[in-house]
Design a protein around this motif. Structure first.
Motif, PDB file in Angstrom:
ATOM      1  N   ALA A  96     -27.048  -8.845 -29.977  1.00 30.39           N
ATOM      2  CA  ALA A  96     -27.532  -9.226 -28.649  1.00 30.39           C
ATOM      3  C   ALA A  96     -29.021  -9.544 -28.767  1.00 30.39           C
ATOM      4  N   VAL A  97     -29.343 -10.801 -28.611  1.00 30.66           N
ATOM      5  CA  VAL A  97     -30.730 -11.238 -28.829  1.00 30.66           C
ATOM      6  C   VAL A  97     -31.558 -10.931 -27.585  1.00 30.66           C
ATOM      7  N   SER A  98     -32.371  -9.887 -27.713  1.00 33.39           N
ATOM      8  CA  SER A  98     -33.072  -9.301 -26.571  1.00 33.39           C
ATOM      9  C   SER A  98     -34.534  -9.729 -26.494  1.00 33.39           C
ATOM     10  N   LYS A  99     -34.914 -10.711 -27.294  1.00 34.41           N
ATOM     11  CA  LYS A  99     -36.312 -11.189 -27.264  1.00 34.41           C
ATOM     12  C   LYS A  99     -36.698 -11.565 -25.838  1.00 34.41           C
ATOM     13  N   THR A 100     -37.917 -11.248 -25.482  1.00 35.62           N
ATOM     14  CA  THR A 100     -38.519 -11.482 -24.153  1.00 35.62           C
ATOM     15  C   THR A 100     -37.919 -10.594 -23.042  1.00 35.62           C
ATOM     16  N   GLU A 106     -34.467  -9.314 -32.300  1.00 35.95           N
ATOM     17  CA  GLU A 106     -35.821  -9.631 -31.830  1.00 35.95           C
ATOM     18  C   GLU A 106     -36.442 -10.646 -32.787  1.00 35.95           C
ATOM     19  N   ASN A 107     -37.400 -11.426 -32.282  1.00 34.72           N
ATOM     20  CA  ASN A 107     -37.963 -12.462 -33.141  1.00 34.72           C
ATOM     21  C   ASN A 107     -39.484 -12.504 -33.210  1.00 34.72           C
ATOM     22  N   ARG A 108     -40.138 -11.500 -32.601  1.00 36.06           N
ATOM     23  CA  ARG A 108     -41.597 -11.434 -32.728  1.00 36.06           C
ATOM     24  C   ARG A 108     -41.968 -10.035 -33.217  1.00 36.06           C
ATOM     25  N   PHE A 126     -34.085  -8.261 -37.093  1.00 40.99           N
ATOM     26  CA  PHE A 126     -35.194  -9.180 -36.880  1.00 40.99           C
ATOM     27  C   PHE A 126     -34.707 -10.563 -37.282  1.00 40.99           C
ATOM     28  N   ILE A 127     -34.682 -11.476 -36.298  1.00 39.07           N
ATOM     29  CA  ILE A 127     -34.014 -12.772 -36.515  1.00 39.07           C
ATOM     30  C   ILE A 127     -34.989 -13.932 -36.608  1.00 39.07           C
ATOM     31  N   GLY A 128     -36.288 -13.665 -36.369  1.00 46.16           N
ATOM     32  CA  GLY A 128     -37.262 -14.756 -36.309  1.00 46.16           C
ATOM     33  C   GLY A 128     -37.959 -14.962 -37.640  1.00 46.16           C
ATOM     34  N   LEU A 134     -26.119 -15.665 -46.056  1.00 43.20           N
ATOM     35  CA  LEU A 134     -26.954 -16.753 -45.552  1.00 43.20           C
ATOM     36  C   LEU A 134     -27.018 -16.738 -44.029  1.00 43.20           C
ATOM     37  N   MET A 135     -28.098 -17.309 -43.526  1.00 42.15           N
ATOM     38  CA  MET A 135     -28.251 -17.531 -42.084  1.00 42.15           C
ATOM     39  C   MET A 135     -28.568 -19.003 -41.874  1.00 42.15           C
ATOM     40  N   THR A 136     -27.998 -19.574 -40.821  1.00 43.52           N
ATOM     41  CA  THR A 136     -28.371 -20.943 -40.495  1.00 43.52           C
ATOM     42  C   THR A 136     -28.379 -21.161 -38.994  1.00 43.52           C
ATOM     43  N   MET A 137     -29.017 -22.243 -38.600  1.00 45.71           N
ATOM     44  CA  MET A 137     -28.995 -22.668 -37.198  1.00 45.71           C
ATOM     45  C   MET A 137     -28.470 -24.094 -37.150  1.00 45.71           C
ATOM     46  N   ALA A 138     -27.543 -24.328 -36.250  1.00 41.01           N
ATOM     47  CA  ALA A 138     -26.955 -25.668 -36.128  1.00 41.01           C
ATOM     48  C   ALA A 138     -27.921 -26.579 -35.379  1.00 41.01           C
ATOM     49  N   GLY A 150     -24.380 -19.003 -35.354  1.00 38.73           N
ATOM     50  CA  GLY A 150     -23.785 -19.084 -34.021  1.00 38.73           C
ATOM     51  C   GLY A 150     -24.653 -18.401 -32.990  1.00 38.73           C
ATOM     52  N   MET A 151     -24.916 -19.117 -31.880  1.00 38.16           N
ATOM     53  CA  MET A 151     -25.715 -18.611 -30.776  1.00 38.16           C
ATOM     54  C   MET A 151     -24.927 -18.860 -29.480  1.00 38.16           C
ATOM     55  N   THR A 152     -25.594 -18.711 -28.346  1.00 34.08           N
ATOM     56  CA  THR A 152     -24.891 -18.833 -27.064  1.00 34.08           C
ATOM     57  C   THR A 152     -24.019 -20.090 -26.977  1.00 34.08           C
ATOM     58  N   ASP A 153     -24.563 -21.227 -27.414  1.00 34.10           N
ATOM     59  CA  ASP A 153     -23.847 -22.487 -27.190  1.00 34.10           C
ATOM     60  C   ASP A 153     -22.835 -22.843 -28.279  1.00 34.10           C
ATOM     61  N   VAL A 203     -22.986 -13.086 -35.154  1.00 34.31           N
ATOM     62  CA  VAL A 203     -23.401 -14.097 -34.184  1.00 34.31           C
ATOM     63  C   VAL A 203     -24.583 -13.546 -33.403  1.00 34.31           C
ATOM     64  N   ARG A 204     -25.547 -14.395 -33.124  1.00 34.39           N
ATOM     65  CA  ARG A 204     -26.790 -13.972 -32.476  1.00 34.39           C
ATOM     66  C   ARG A 204     -26.819 -14.563 -31.073  1.00 34.39           C
ATOM     67  N   ILE A 205     -26.537 -13.732 -30.081  1.00 28.53           N
ATOM     68  CA  ILE A 205     -26.318 -14.257 -28.736  1.00 28.53           C
ATOM     69  C   ILE A 205     -27.329 -13.672 -27.760  1.00 28.53           C
ATOM     70  N   GLY A 206     -28.127 -14.551 -27.159  1.00 27.94           N
ATOM     71  CA  GLY A 206     -29.146 -14.114 -26.214  1.00 27.94           C
ATOM     72  C   GLY A 206     -28.759 -14.407 -24.777  1.00 27.94           C
ATOM     73  N   ARG A 207     -28.881 -15.674 -24.369  1.00 23.31           N
ATOM     74  CA  ARG A 207     -28.735 -16.053 -22.956  1.00 23.31           C
ATOM     75  C   ARG A 207     -27.384 -15.668 -22.364  1.00 23.31           C
ATOM     76  N   ALA A 208     -26.333 -15.753 -23.134  1.00 21.44           N
ATOM     77  CA  ALA A 208     -25.009 -15.452 -22.572  1.00 21.44           C
ATOM     78  C   ALA A 208     -24.855 -13.968 -22.261  1.00 21.44           C
TER      79      ALA A 208
HETATM   80  C1  LIG Z   1     -33.288 -16.927 -29.540  1.00 16.67           C
HETATM   81  C2  LIG Z   1     -32.467 -16.958 -30.772  1.00 16.67           C
HETATM   82  C3  LIG Z   1     -31.075 -16.799 -30.728  1.00 16.67           C
HETATM   83  C4  LIG Z   1     -30.296 -16.640 -29.427  1.00 16.67           C
HETATM   84  O1  LIG Z   1     -30.270 -17.833 -28.720  1.00 16.67           O
HETATM   85  P1  LIG Z   1     -29.389 -17.985 -27.381  1.00 16.67           P
HETATM   86  O2  LIG Z   1     -29.262 -19.460 -27.238  1.00 16.67           O
HETATM   87  O3  LIG Z   1     -30.167 -17.334 -26.289  1.00 16.67           O
HETATM   88  O4  LIG Z   1     -28.088 -17.338 -27.629  1.00 16.67           O
HETATM   89  C5  LIG Z   1     -30.385 -16.784 -31.921  1.00 16.67           C
HETATM   90  N1  LIG Z   1     -31.004 -16.921 -33.110  1.00 16.67           N
HETATM   91  C6  LIG Z   1     -32.330 -17.082 -33.201  1.00 16.67           C
HETATM   92  C7  LIG Z   1     -32.947 -17.226 -34.546  1.00 16.67           C
HETATM   93  C8  LIG Z   1     -33.116 -17.109 -32.042  1.00 16.67           C
HETATM   94  O5  LIG Z   1     -34.430 -17.266 -32.155  1.00 16.67           O
END
Ligand SMILES: *Cc1c(COP(=O)(O)O)cnc(C)c1O
Length: 240
Positions: free
Chosen positions: A33-37, A56-58, A79-81, A171-175, A213-216, A229-234
């Protein structure tokens, strides 16, 4: 039930369904659960709803929240940032996982600090498989056909994996953002293939985890093999 609890339950169900669709066990998928901010209250509400993994990312915000929420004893901190070199200490001290090793230097610095503190840190190596210039991570945009790119990544990963107290997990990636589902799926699939290849090259290390994988796009990521999976907004709603 809190709003966060409702949202988290909905995510758990979607994770279970995505896992079923792809013949995988949902138990092997960690929802971070991405709780940043988000304020401490929101994390407590999520904890009460069953969340045990926070992202968290900061570095500074993470250190403050970790101290503030010390009562959540079995919480896991991811720590995901991307991390600036001089901000690595709180990550070495308190993070349970680090998802964004994007250069050898940051891993070396963490390793030295971890040795001094006497703790291990499981990490994910961030790879840029989409090839977008704006993205962090080791360049892997053409890894399948580019011997030099592949060898460069392998060298870096081997160096990181050999560092004391650093435990590579995968590994970690962002689409890419705002593109066709097919393209997103392709990036996740190619990341998994890269991790399988690295596993054959470095059999003494473990590349079985995949943070993607993130919210979208988390359902696509699960169908393509994500274990984290790293999910914040959802879960927490839009960030302010
Ligand atoms: C903010 C963040 C997320 C979560 O993003 P959402 O779109 O809110 O789910 C996942 N991964 C990283 C690296 C982020 O910085």
């Amino acid at each position: 039930m809190s709003v966060v609890a409702d949202r988290y339950q909905a995510i758990v169900e979607r994770v279970v369904q995505a896992a079923q669709r792809s013949g995988r066990s949902a138990e092997l998928i960690t929802i971070v659960a991405v709780s940043k901010t988000q304020p401490a209250d929101a994390l407590i509400a999520a904890y009460e709803a069953g969340v045990r993994h926070f992202g968290e990312n900061r570095a500074t915000e993470f250190a403050v929240k970790h101290a503030e929420l010390a009562q959540l004893r079995d919480a896991n901190w991811h720590f995901i940032g991307n991390l600036q070199t001089r901000q690595s200490l709180p990550i070495a001290q308190y993070a349970d996982h680090f998802h964004a090793v994007d250069r050898v230097k940051i891993a070396e610095r963490l390793s030295r600090q971890l040795v001094e503190i006497g703790r291990n840190l499981p990490v994910f190596i961030e790879v840029n498989v989409s090839g977008e210039e704006s993205k962090h991570g080791f360049q892997c945009g053409t890894w399948e056909n580019d011997d030099r790119q592949r060898e460069t990544v392998l060298q870096a990963v081997a160096t990181i994996a050999a560092l004391p107290r650093i435990e590579v997990r995968g590994l970690m990636t962002m689409a890419p953002w705002g593109v066709d589902e097919a393209l997103i799926r392709d990036v996740f699939r190619r990341t998994r293939e890269l991790s399988l290849w690295l596993q054959t090259q470095l059999p003494d290390h473990d590349f079985s985890a995949l943070s993607m994988g993130m919210t979208d796009d988390f359902e696509i990521a699960i169908e393509e093999g994500a274990t984290h999976v790293r999910i914040g907004r959802a879960i927490f709603g839009e960030r302010h």
